[in-house]
Design a protein around this motif. Sequence first.
Motif, PDB file in Angstrom:
ATOM      1  N   GLN A   1       0.243  -1.163  -0.028  1.00  0.00           N
ATOM      2  CA  GLN A   1      -0.526  -0.038  -0.036  1.00  0.00           C
ATOM      3  C   GLN A   1       0.169   1.531  -0.626  1.00  0.00           C
ATOM      4  O   GLN A   1       1.037   2.141  -1.222  1.00  0.00           O
ATOM      5  N   SER A   2       1.913   1.096   0.345  1.00  0.00           N
ATOM      6  CA  SER A   2       3.423   2.380   0.520  1.00  0.00           C
ATOM      7  C   SER A   2       3.327   2.723  -0.387  1.00  0.00           C
ATOM      8  O   SER A   2       3.634   4.136  -0.684  1.00  0.00           O
ATOM      9  N   ARG A   3       4.012   1.581  -1.080  1.00  0.00           N
ATOM     10  CA  ARG A   3       4.678   1.745  -2.234  1.00  0.00           C
ATOM     11  C   ARG A   3       3.988   2.309  -3.618  1.00  0.00           C
ATOM     12  O   ARG A   3       3.591   2.787  -3.918  1.00  0.00           O
ATOM     13  N   ILE A   4       2.816   1.890  -3.430  1.00  0.00           N
ATOM     14  CA  ILE A   4       1.531   2.864  -4.103  1.00  0.00           C
ATOM     15  C   ILE A   4       0.979   3.842  -4.046  1.00  0.00           C
ATOM     16  O   ILE A   4       0.735   4.649  -5.448  1.00  0.00           O
ATOM     17  N   VAL A   5       0.762   4.169  -3.037  1.00  0.00           N
ATOM     18  CA  VAL A   5       0.796   5.285  -2.659  1.00  0.00           C
ATOM     19  C   VAL A   5       1.552   6.295  -2.225  1.00  0.00           C
ATOM     20  O   VAL A   5       1.421   7.413  -3.111  1.00  0.00           O
TER      21      VAL A   5
END
Length: 395
Positions: free
Chosen positions: A345-349
Amino acid sequence: MNILEEIQNCPVEWKELGEVCEVKAGKNINKTFIQNNLGNFPVINSGKEPLGYINIFNTQNDPIGITSRGAGVGYVSWNEGKYFRGNLNYSATAKDEEVLLPRFLYFYLKNSSKEIENLCTFDGIPALNKSSLEGLLIPIPPRKIQEKIVQTLDKMTDYVTELTSELTSELTSRKKQYSYYRDKLLSFEDEFYQVEWKTLEEVAKDFGRGKSKHRPRNDARLYGGDIPFIQTGDIREAGKWIENYSQTYSAFGLQQSKQWEKGTLCITIAANIAETGLLGFDACFPDSIIGFVANPKFAITEYVYYYLNSIKDYLANKSYGSAQDNLNLSTFSSLKIPVPSLEIQSRIVQVLDNFDKVCNDLNIGLPKEIELRQKQYEYWRKMMFNFNKKGDSIL
């Protein structure tokens, strides 16, 4: 001698618009008539856009229109060919085109927006009285000068129109590209990442509709206060982060409402369906907005923001209502979203933040370029009408 020097040195007569033009209003028309008589002729009435298109016309080769009433009062339009002029639109028709070129008059009226606005009344519905408009002073330079001014401004108009079209097309393309990669990234079609599908309620730390027992305007008037209170329009006009608010709440109003923390995901469920934004400050909002704060064990609020943006059309199609569209809280509480690991999720953000920054830079840069070109055009248009009523240059 260049055109500006010719303008400053040429003889000019100043006459009232009513002396050199016939000013008249169109005919009454309503939406029912338009719906029953659809066709190809535009209906020019109040506002900047045609009211509709019908199968009859009452005006031909009489291009200059001036809105006489309503929000667009004083707006000057150029309408070629055949069309239907409504009763909220004046025509200004030159009595002798050898004396006054219609296109010259059009450009002069566009340049005189402030003078026309000063003729309008704004008590109740804004209105422009016919006799007031007829008293507007119009410069009448020699016909050759009028022709040169028209040629110059037509070229500049074409240039600005073409440039605006190109920049707008570029901006639209970049936004489509951004949306494509965002949706692709969040579709999880290839199942490269392991995801669980959970409802918004399951991954929420805080989730619910806003509250507003008191109207913010009345509350602030009675009790004062500086607690930010956002409306659906504040979300629609924002980007990822909501940085502005239109109204405030008092401490008394807060007692019967709720203040949501900075970073809360706001979701509109009325009027502007499924618009989203993240609070840039602590704020209150009405029950037409849902607040969502992710449980840090399961999700990142910014990830949920991006995911909801990717399915905005789907959510908008689920709306219901007669007077205006609506979605209810249960639609969102039961909505299932893909939940990969917090790391993913953090990488996508991070990836989408970079995309968003590029798109936002374009969103600032290109419209700014359009605005600068428009101001440049308006400056030179003003110079084209730098006639002085006393015979002295005002430069």
